[in-house]
Design a protein around this motif. Structure first.
Motif, PDB file in Angstrom:
ATOM      1  N   GLY A 426       0.815  -1.207   0.000  1.00  0.00           N
ATOM      2  CA  GLY A 426       0.000   0.000   0.000  1.00  0.00           C
ATOM      3  C   GLY A 426       0.847   1.254   0.000  1.00  0.00           C
ATOM      4  N   GLN A 427       1.917   1.272   0.804  1.00  0.00           N
ATOM      5  CA  GLN A 427       2.775   2.449   0.852  1.00  0.00           C
ATOM      6  C   GLN A 427       3.556   2.615  -0.446  1.00  0.00           C
ATOM      7  OE1 GLN A 427       5.092   2.271   4.471  1.00  0.00           O
ATOM      8  NE2 GLN A 427       3.330   2.798   5.747  1.00  0.00           N
ATOM      9  N   VAL A 428       3.955   1.493  -1.061  1.00  0.00           N
ATOM     10  CA  VAL A 428       4.646   1.597  -2.355  1.00  0.00           C
ATOM     11  C   VAL A 428       3.702   2.176  -3.412  1.00  0.00           C
ATOM     12  CG1 VAL A 428       5.715   0.267  -4.223  1.00  0.00           C
ATOM     13  CG2 VAL A 428       6.282  -0.231  -1.831  1.00  0.00           C
ATOM     14  N   ARG A 429       2.429   1.746  -3.402  1.00  0.00           N
ATOM     15  CA  ARG A 429       1.465   2.333  -4.350  1.00  0.00           C
ATOM     16  C   ARG A 429       1.275   3.821  -4.087  1.00  0.00           C
ATOM     17  NH1 ARG A 429      -1.090  -2.785  -3.662  1.00  0.00           N
ATOM     18  NH2 ARG A 429      -2.399  -1.973  -1.972  1.00  0.00           N
ATOM     19  N   GLN A 430       1.314   4.225  -2.809  1.00  0.00           N
ATOM     20  CA  GLN A 430       1.197   5.650  -2.478  1.00  0.00           C
ATOM     21  C   GLN A 430       2.379   6.435  -3.037  1.00  0.00           C
ATOM     22  OE1 GLN A 430       0.621   6.362   1.698  1.00  0.00           O
ATOM     23  NE2 GLN A 430       0.833   8.573   1.505  1.00  0.00           N
ATOM     24  N   ILE A 431       3.587   5.860  -2.915  1.00  0.00           N
ATOM     25  CA  ILE A 431       4.779   6.521  -3.473  1.00  0.00           C
ATOM     26  C   ILE A 431       4.646   6.657  -4.984  1.00  0.00           C
ATOM     27  CG2 ILE A 431       7.271   6.284  -3.844  1.00  0.00           C
ATOM     28  CD1 ILE A 431       7.372   4.717  -1.183  1.00  0.00           C
ATOM     29  N   LEU A 432       4.279   5.540  -5.645  1.00  0.00           N
ATOM     30  CA  LEU A 432       4.177   5.556  -7.114  1.00  0.00           C
ATOM     31  C   LEU A 432       3.085   6.509  -7.576  1.00  0.00           C
ATOM     32  CD1 LEU A 432       4.576   1.725  -7.802  1.00  0.00           C
ATOM     33  CD2 LEU A 432       6.266   3.515  -8.212  1.00  0.00           C
ATOM     34  N   THR A 433       1.964   6.576  -6.830  1.00  0.00           N
ATOM     35  CA  THR A 433       0.879   7.496  -7.198  1.00  0.00           C
ATOM     36  C   THR A 433       1.370   8.933  -7.154  1.00  0.00           C
ATOM     37  OG1 THR A 433      -0.799   5.962  -6.362  1.00  0.00           O
ATOM     38  CG2 THR A 433      -1.433   8.278  -6.599  1.00  0.00           C
ATOM     39  N   ASN A 434       2.096   9.307  -6.089  1.00  0.00           N
ATOM     40  CA  ASN A 434       2.630  10.677  -5.984  1.00  0.00           C
ATOM     41  C   ASN A 434       3.570  10.985  -7.140  1.00  0.00           C
ATOM     42  OD1 ASN A 434       1.264  11.353  -3.637  1.00  0.00           O
ATOM     43  ND2 ASN A 434       2.890  10.619  -2.295  1.00  0.00           N
ATOM     44  N   VAL A 435       4.458  10.030  -7.456  1.00  0.00           N
ATOM     45  CA  VAL A 435       5.457  10.260  -8.499  1.00  0.00           C
ATOM     46  C   VAL A 435       4.791  10.406  -9.870  1.00  0.00           C
ATOM     47  CG1 VAL A 435       7.396   9.205  -9.724  1.00  0.00           C
ATOM     48  CG2 VAL A 435       7.311   9.127  -7.220  1.00  0.00           C
ATOM     49  N   VAL A 436       3.888   9.452 -10.202  1.00  0.00           N
ATOM     50  CA  VAL A 436       3.240   9.493 -11.527  1.00  0.00           C
ATOM     51  C   VAL A 436       2.322  10.705 -11.628  1.00  0.00           C
ATOM     52  CG1 VAL A 436       1.714   8.259 -13.117  1.00  0.00           C
ATOM     53  CG2 VAL A 436       3.414   6.991 -11.779  1.00  0.00           C
ATOM     54  N   GLY A 492       3.743  20.717  -2.035  1.00  0.00           N
ATOM     55  CA  GLY A 492       5.153  20.482  -1.725  1.00  0.00           C
ATOM     56  C   GLY A 492       5.362  19.387  -0.689  1.00  0.00           C
ATOM     57  N   LEU A 493       4.338  18.562  -0.436  1.00  0.00           N
ATOM     58  CA  LEU A 493       4.461  17.497   0.554  1.00  0.00           C
ATOM     59  C   LEU A 493       4.476  16.098  -0.074  1.00  0.00           C
ATOM     60  CD1 LEU A 493       2.149  18.782   3.419  1.00  0.00           C
ATOM     61  CD2 LEU A 493       4.634  18.566   3.476  1.00  0.00           C
ATOM     62  N   GLY A 494       4.080  15.975  -1.318  1.00  0.00           N
ATOM     63  CA  GLY A 494       3.973  14.654  -1.947  1.00  0.00           C
ATOM     64  C   GLY A 494       5.304  13.926  -1.988  1.00  0.00           C
ATOM     65  N   TYR A 499       9.475  10.177  -0.033  1.00  0.00           N
ATOM     66  CA  TYR A 499      10.861   9.906   0.370  1.00  0.00           C
ATOM     67  C   TYR A 499      10.896   9.238   1.742  1.00  0.00           C
ATOM     68  CZ  TYR A 499      15.739  10.799   1.606  1.00  0.00           C
ATOM     69  OH  TYR A 499      17.053  10.663   2.006  1.00  0.00           O
ATOM     70  N   ARG A 500      10.082   9.755   2.656  1.00  0.00           N
ATOM     71  CA  ARG A 500      10.025   9.192   4.010  1.00  0.00           C
ATOM     72  C   ARG A 500       9.496   7.754   3.982  1.00  0.00           C
ATOM     73  NH1 ARG A 500       7.433  12.048   9.367  1.00  0.00           N
ATOM     74  NH2 ARG A 500       7.317  10.191  10.674  1.00  0.00           N
ATOM     75  N   LEU A 509      14.685   6.907  -2.354  1.00  0.00           N
ATOM     76  CA  LEU A 509      14.034   7.575  -3.481  1.00  0.00           C
ATOM     77  C   LEU A 509      14.985   8.637  -4.001  1.00  0.00           C
ATOM     78  CD1 LEU A 509      11.247   7.548  -4.952  1.00  0.00           C
ATOM     79  CD2 LEU A 509      10.616   9.502  -3.527  1.00  0.00           C
ATOM     80  N   GLY A 510      15.245   8.607  -5.297  1.00  0.00           N
ATOM     81  CA  GLY A 510      16.165   9.572  -5.892  1.00  0.00           C
ATOM     82  C   GLY A 510      15.619  10.121  -7.193  1.00  0.00           C
TER      83      GLY A 510
END
Length: 539
Positions: A426-436, A492-494, A499-500, A509-510
């Motif tokens: 779930g957290q990985v999907r949250q990261i990918l959603t923010n990035v995409v 500016g929080l996504g 990253y966290r 995350l880079g």
């Protein structure tokens, strides 16, 4: 009877005992193998190389090598036959295939062409022995033009043949080389250091001979077999040797044969020991002073670091409060402006349309900001498990596909189907959603977003590539800072929260970007096994 004649009689007696001990076999021949039962390992060794391997006056074959071989045989359950021979016959017996191995041979590149070696069980070196009154021989080069004795077939012979014009006298064993030296028939003898000292003490002539120069040709000492033969034997020996090292048998054998000091150290060497002792004492004093000073410095550094950390925390709180106030003020200002105009423009249709559009939009922005702050302040611990990276990417793209199509963008999933990650899905999907989502919002119609992945450096890596406008070089170092955004309406929080989350899942995350060419976001996470296997991890 002269001492020299006594020594010759003793040598003849030892040879006779050896013949009787091995069933009256002819001198220097290998006894025939025992064909009555199971195969017996036949291991040859030098019969006059103390304290490594030698026949005692009673005809008992003993020494450090002998004890090591017997300990390994006991460990491995081998049936073992040890065969003592003159060294030149030892190598010949192995070359003819009459024995399976040589129990102790010094390694050299030349010998490595003829033999395979086990793991070393000792390190040995050669020494130059001269009569005590001799003052013109100090090192190997001084043996040029001299008469020098060395044991036939020994590695010392290979070394001496490199010395120009040396007059080499070959002996049956190192004891005979030392006898030639004591009798004045040679100027020097070259052989194993410990063997020479041992033999001189046995002869009672330790004061008549000295060692000059440093150790020569130090090298590993090991079991040897013919090249390309009996490698299975070497593997078994190495396993047994490792076992006796682990259980302490090797150390007990070593102490038995080498634990006591044999040499009669010369005066200058004793002075060196005294000087080393004084240096060690001074070193201890210096270390004590350094430790005391280091403790004081460490305490002071800790105090200063705590002050600095407290100051940085206060500064961070101030920066966060200022940024938060700015982000909240913007939507509130927009809402306030529209509400203040409400009495005057209530009948204005364009005003009402704008009010209905902007107020909900700014309220959603405030809600997103508060939700992100709550996620930051009260993060949920990751529940890690193995999952398919390609499947998670597909789920994220399915949710965002409509929004991307509305902007005329193309989404592609090229993540390998066999890439399995270990993290909170779930957290990985949250990261990918923010990035995409960031890429969708920044790209112009016709843009492309491609997600792929693989294994790099033992970790799983997901990449999100876009062909958008890129990020300015001066902004790259700030993209993960809270409230930093160049996009209109962005909180500016996504990326900050993404990253966290990546770090809390044991990853990273880079971002790499070139202005005008596009951006690549890299998500690194631990690899997992099969999806659903291994349970979950709440750490």
């Amino acid at each position: 009877m002269s001492p020299k004649r006594w020594r010759r009689v003793l040598t003849l007696a030892m040879t006779a005992c050896a013949v009787l001990y091995f069933g009256a076999a002819p001198a220097h021949t290998v006894p025939p193998p025992d064909t009555s039962g199971s195969r017996v390992l036949r291991i040859a060794g030098d019969n006059a190389f103390p304290p490594y391997e030698y026949l005692s006056p009673q005809g008992v074959y003993k020494g450090f090598n002998v004890d090591i071989l017997r300990a390994v045989a006991l460990q491995n359950g081998w049936d073992l036959e040890l065969i003592p021979l003159p060294w030149s016959e030892v190598r010949a017996a192995l070359d003819r295939g009459e024995v399976d191995a040589i129990q102790g041979m010094k390694y050299s590149p030349e010998r490595d062409k003829l033999y395979d070696f086990s793991d070393p069980y000792l390190n040995s070196s050669l020494s130059i022995f001269v009569r005590r009154e001799r003052v013109d021989i100090h090192e190997l080069e001084d043996l040029s033009g001299r008469r020098v004795a060395a044991q036939q077939g020994d590695i010392a012979v290979d070394l001496l043949r490199r010395v120009p014009e040396v007059d080499l006298k070959l002996s049956i064993n190192q004891g005979e080389s030392l006898e030639l030296l004591l009798a004045g028939e040679v100027d020097a003898a070259v052989g194993n250091h410990l063997t020479g000292l041992y033999l001189l003490q046995q002869l009672g002539r330790a004061q008549a001979v000295k060692v000059v120069g440093g150790p020569l040709a130090p090298a590993n000492y090991a079991l040897a077999v013919r090249e390309g033969r009996n490698r299975a034997l070497l593997r078994e020996f190495n396993q047994g040797l490792a076992a006796i090292r682990k259980n302490g048998t090797y150390d007990r054998i070593y102490q038995k044969w080498f634990g006591a000091e044999i040499p009669d150290y010369p005066q200058r060497l004793r002075q060196l020991f005294y000087g080393a002792g004084a240096a060690v004492a001074l070193l201890f004093v210096a270390v004590a002073v350094v430790i005391r000073v280091n403790r004081r410095l460490r305490d002071e550094v800790a105090r200063q670091a705590e002050k600095l950390a407290r100051k940085e925390r206060l500064e961070s709180v101030g920066e966060l409060a200022a940024a938060l106030a700015h982000e909240i003020r913007n939507p509130l200002t927009a809402i306030k402006t529209l509400v203040e105009l409400l009495p005057q423009k209530l009948d204005n249709a364009a005003y009402r349309a704008k009010l209905v559009e902007i107020v909900p939009q700014e309220v959603r922005r405030l809600d997103l900001l508060i939700t992100s702050l709550l996620d930051y302040a009260r993060p949920r611990l990751p529940v890690r498990q193995a999952f398919s990276a390609a499947q998670s990417v597909g789920e994220v793209l399915a949710v965002l596909e409509e929004e991307a199509r509305a902007k005329g963008l193309t989404l592609q999933n090229k993540v390998p189907a066999d890439l399995i990650l270990w993290a909170d899905p779930g957290q990985v999907r949250q990261i990918l959603t923010n990035v995409v989502l960031n890429a969708i919002q920044i790209l112009s119609p016709g843009g492309k977003i491609v997600l792929d992945g693989g294994v790099r450096g033992g970790c799983g890596v997901l990449f999100c590539h876009d062909n958008g406008p890129g990020i300015k070089a001066e902004d790259l170092s700030r993209v993960f800072d809270p409230f930093f955004s160049r996009r209109q309406g962005g909180t500016g929080l996504g990326l900050f929260l993404s990253y966290r989350l990546a770090q809390e899942n044991g990853g990273d995350l880079g971002i790499e970007s070139i202005e005008g060419q596009g951006t690549t976001v890299r998500l690194t996470l631990p690899l997992g096994g099969e999806p659903g296997v291994g349970g979950v991890d709440h750490r």
